[in-house]
Enzyme design. Structure first.
Site: not given
Length: 159
Positions: A77-78, A114-115, A129
């Site tokens: 990824c950039h 992707m972000e 969590d």
């Protein structure tokens, strides 16, 4: 027509795609996923009564932070200058879930799928969590890209 893998060169080596020659366009991606809880955990979450504190606010912040750091975790990824990153969390009483919608935007030569994926998944893991003290069988499910716009491939909308 044969499709070429973009992250593999002619010799079969892994490479980062060169986006230097691509035009900047407005790009947007939206990802959705769900976190499935039991009735007791869902009740505590909606009453903001879980032992670790405000789950939804913490998950929102975690997801936004994750979107900004995607390039550090996904090898090809950039680094992207995001113009917007947001995570919306909606408790859904009908199925005791939290629906997560993550959005990422930029103007640049490469997309932000992707972000948005990273934001949704990290928000979901943060819910896990913060709820695991009262429930261990939490399920993260249905993670998928629901919208993408901008760039050469145009617009995508999931059914």
């Amino acid at each position: 027509m044969e499709q070429k893998l973009t992250h593999i060169d002619e010799a079969g080596n892994v490479v980062m795609v060169d986006v230097g020659g691509k035009a900047d366009t407005k790009r947007r991606a939206v990802v959705r996923c769900r976190v499935l809880l039991n009735a007791h955990t869902f009740d505590l979450l909606t009453k903001n009564a879980l032992p670790k504190g405000d789950v939804l606010t913490t998950a929102k912040v975690a997801g936004i932070m994750a979107a900004k750091r995607t390039w550090e975790l996904i090898p090809m990824c950039h680094p992207i200058l995001l113009s917007k990153a947001d995570v919306r969390l909606t408790p859904v009483p009908a199925d005791l879930s939290v629906e997560i919608e993550a959005e990422a935007r930029t103007t640049g030569p490469t997309g932000v799928e992707m972000e948005a994926l990273m934001a949704a998944q990290v928000a979901a893991m943060t819910i896990y969590d913060m709820c695991k003290a009262v429930q261990r069988d939490i399920r993260i499910t249905d993670c998928r890209l629901t919208h993408k716009s901008g760039g050469k491939s145009g617009e995508f909308n999931a059914e």
